[in-house]
Design a protein around this motif. Structure first.
Motif, PDB file in Angstrom:
ATOM      1  N   LEU A 128       0.833  -1.197   0.000  1.00  0.00           N
ATOM      2  CA  LEU A 128       0.000   0.000   0.000  1.00  0.00           C
ATOM      3  C   LEU A 128       0.871   1.252   0.000  1.00  0.00           C
ATOM      4  O   LEU A 128       0.590   2.212  -0.728  1.00  0.00           O
ATOM      5  CB  LEU A 128      -0.937   0.001   1.203  1.00  0.00           C
ATOM      6  CG  LEU A 128      -1.821   1.247   1.355  1.00  0.00           C
ATOM      7  CD1 LEU A 128      -2.732   1.422   0.138  1.00  0.00           C
ATOM      8  CD2 LEU A 128      -2.639   1.161   2.625  1.00  0.00           C
ATOM      9  N   ARG A 129       1.937   1.262   0.796  1.00  0.00           N
ATOM     10  CA  ARG A 129       2.839   2.427   0.811  1.00  0.00           C
ATOM     11  C   ARG A 129       3.418   2.677  -0.578  1.00  0.00           C
ATOM     12  O   ARG A 129       3.506   3.816  -1.029  1.00  0.00           O
ATOM     13  CB  ARG A 129       3.955   2.222   1.829  1.00  0.00           C
ATOM     14  CG  ARG A 129       3.559   2.566   3.245  1.00  0.00           C
ATOM     15  CD  ARG A 129       4.774   2.663   4.167  1.00  0.00           C
ATOM     16  NE  ARG A 129       5.480   1.412   4.336  1.00  0.00           N
ATOM     17  CZ  ARG A 129       5.188   0.498   5.251  1.00  0.00           C
ATOM     18  NH1 ARG A 129       4.193   0.685   6.074  1.00  0.00           N
ATOM     19  NH2 ARG A 129       5.877  -0.613   5.343  1.00  0.00           N
ATOM     20  N   GLU A 130       3.825   1.612  -1.247  1.00  0.00           N
ATOM     21  CA  GLU A 130       4.367   1.781  -2.600  1.00  0.00           C
ATOM     22  C   GLU A 130       3.286   2.247  -3.578  1.00  0.00           C
ATOM     23  O   GLU A 130       3.546   3.072  -4.450  1.00  0.00           O
ATOM     24  CB  GLU A 130       5.015   0.482  -3.099  1.00  0.00           C
ATOM     25  CG  GLU A 130       6.310   0.138  -2.403  1.00  0.00           C
ATOM     26  CD  GLU A 130       7.331   1.268  -2.434  1.00  0.00           C
ATOM     27  OE1 GLU A 130       7.416   2.011  -3.443  1.00  0.00           O
ATOM     28  OE2 GLU A 130       8.060   1.421  -1.438  1.00  0.00           O
ATOM     29  N   THR A 131       2.075   1.734  -3.412  1.00  0.00           N
ATOM     30  CA  THR A 131       0.964   2.154  -4.265  1.00  0.00           C
ATOM     31  C   THR A 131       0.686   3.641  -4.071  1.00  0.00           C
ATOM     32  O   THR A 131       0.459   4.372  -5.043  1.00  0.00           O
ATOM     33  CB  THR A 131      -0.295   1.322  -3.954  1.00  0.00           C
ATOM     34  OG1 THR A 131       0.023  -0.059  -4.149  1.00  0.00           O
ATOM     35  CG2 THR A 131      -1.448   1.694  -4.852  1.00  0.00           C
ATOM     36  N   LEU A 132       0.720   4.100  -2.823  1.00  0.00           N
ATOM     37  CA  LEU A 132       0.512   5.517  -2.546  1.00  0.00           C
ATOM     38  C   LEU A 132       1.642   6.368  -3.126  1.00  0.00           C
ATOM     39  O   LEU A 132       1.405   7.473  -3.623  1.00  0.00           O
ATOM     40  CB  LEU A 132       0.371   5.750  -1.048  1.00  0.00           C
ATOM     41  CG  LEU A 132      -0.881   5.162  -0.406  1.00  0.00           C
ATOM     42  CD1 LEU A 132      -0.828   5.299   1.114  1.00  0.00           C
ATOM     43  CD2 LEU A 132      -2.135   5.795  -0.969  1.00  0.00           C
ATOM     44  N   ALA A 133       2.860   5.860  -3.074  1.00  0.00           N
ATOM     45  CA  ALA A 133       3.993   6.582  -3.666  1.00  0.00           C
ATOM     46  C   ALA A 133       3.816   6.694  -5.181  1.00  0.00           C
ATOM     47  O   ALA A 133       4.095   7.746  -5.766  1.00  0.00           O
ATOM     48  CB  ALA A 133       5.308   5.880  -3.330  1.00  0.00           C
ATOM     49  N   ILE A 134       3.342   5.631  -5.812  1.00  0.00           N
ATOM     50  CA  ILE A 134       3.068   5.665  -7.258  1.00  0.00           C
ATOM     51  C   ILE A 134       1.981   6.691  -7.547  1.00  0.00           C
ATOM     52  O   ILE A 134       2.080   7.473  -8.504  1.00  0.00           O
ATOM     53  CB  ILE A 134       2.679   4.270  -7.784  1.00  0.00           C
ATOM     54  CG1 ILE A 134       3.899   3.360  -7.797  1.00  0.00           C
ATOM     55  CG2 ILE A 134       2.054   4.360  -9.192  1.00  0.00           C
ATOM     56  CD1 ILE A 134       3.596   1.896  -8.071  1.00  0.00           C
ATOM     57  N   GLN A 135       0.946   6.711  -6.721  1.00  0.00           N
ATOM     58  CA  GLN A 135      -0.133   7.673  -6.894  1.00  0.00           C
ATOM     59  C   GLN A 135       0.420   9.099  -6.831  1.00  0.00           C
ATOM     60  O   GLN A 135       0.036   9.959  -7.616  1.00  0.00           O
ATOM     61  CB  GLN A 135      -1.201   7.461  -5.831  1.00  0.00           C
ATOM     62  CG  GLN A 135      -2.387   8.386  -5.975  1.00  0.00           C
ATOM     63  CD  GLN A 135      -3.444   8.129  -4.911  1.00  0.00           C
ATOM     64  OE1 GLN A 135      -3.197   7.423  -3.928  1.00  0.00           O
ATOM     65  NE2 GLN A 135      -4.612   8.689  -5.094  1.00  0.00           N
TER      66      GLN A 135
END
Length: 150
Positions: A128-135
């Protein structure tokens, strides 16, 4: 996932982004009270974080978790400019490179998570942290494209 569960998960992410001790100090709420706002126990089903508490915590967080969740539920895309985890972008070309790097990190987390056939809560949080960083990188890219910066 229900709307209620979705909002509670994002409320929890917000508190953990700020840090439980800092969140208590910032809001004047106890650990127990903050915990009830995102608890999935039946007796707390109807308890949600008040909007003033959300605003206080999001002012100190790296990402507007609850605001983003509310926007997502309505199909709205947010665009904002704040301090980023990645280096300051110089334009779309750098955004593409950073996007590829973050995606590679997400895939690495995913590969590690599924290696035993089960994605644990901690593994999901890392993804999720990586997904948020991508966002965030995509939001940067959107801003650069809207401003005509290449």
């Amino acid at each position: 996932m229900s709307v209620e569960t979705y909002l509670k998960k994002h409320s929890e992410a917000l508190v953990k982004d700020v840090g439980i001790e800092a969140a208590c100090k910032l809001t004047g709420k106890s650990k127990a009270t903050l915990g009830r706002y995102y608890s999935d126990q039946v007796e707390h089903d109807d308890r949600f974080m008040p909007i003033d508490v959300v605003a206080q915590l999001e002012s100190a967080s790296r990402f507007p978790h609850v605001t983003s969740a509310l926007a997502d539920l309505r199909g709205i895309t947010l665009s904002y400019d704040a301090d980023k985890r990645n280096a300051t972008s110089k334009g779309v070309n750098q955004d593409v490179v950073v996007l590829a790097q973050r995606f590679a990190m997400l895939m690495s987390e995913y590969n590690t998570a599924i290696s035993d056939g089960v994605i644990t809560v901690n593994e999901a949080k890392r993804m999720l942290r990586e997904t948020l960083a991508i966002q965030q990188v995509l939001l940067d890219m959107k801003l650069h494209l809207e401003n005509g910066v290449s």
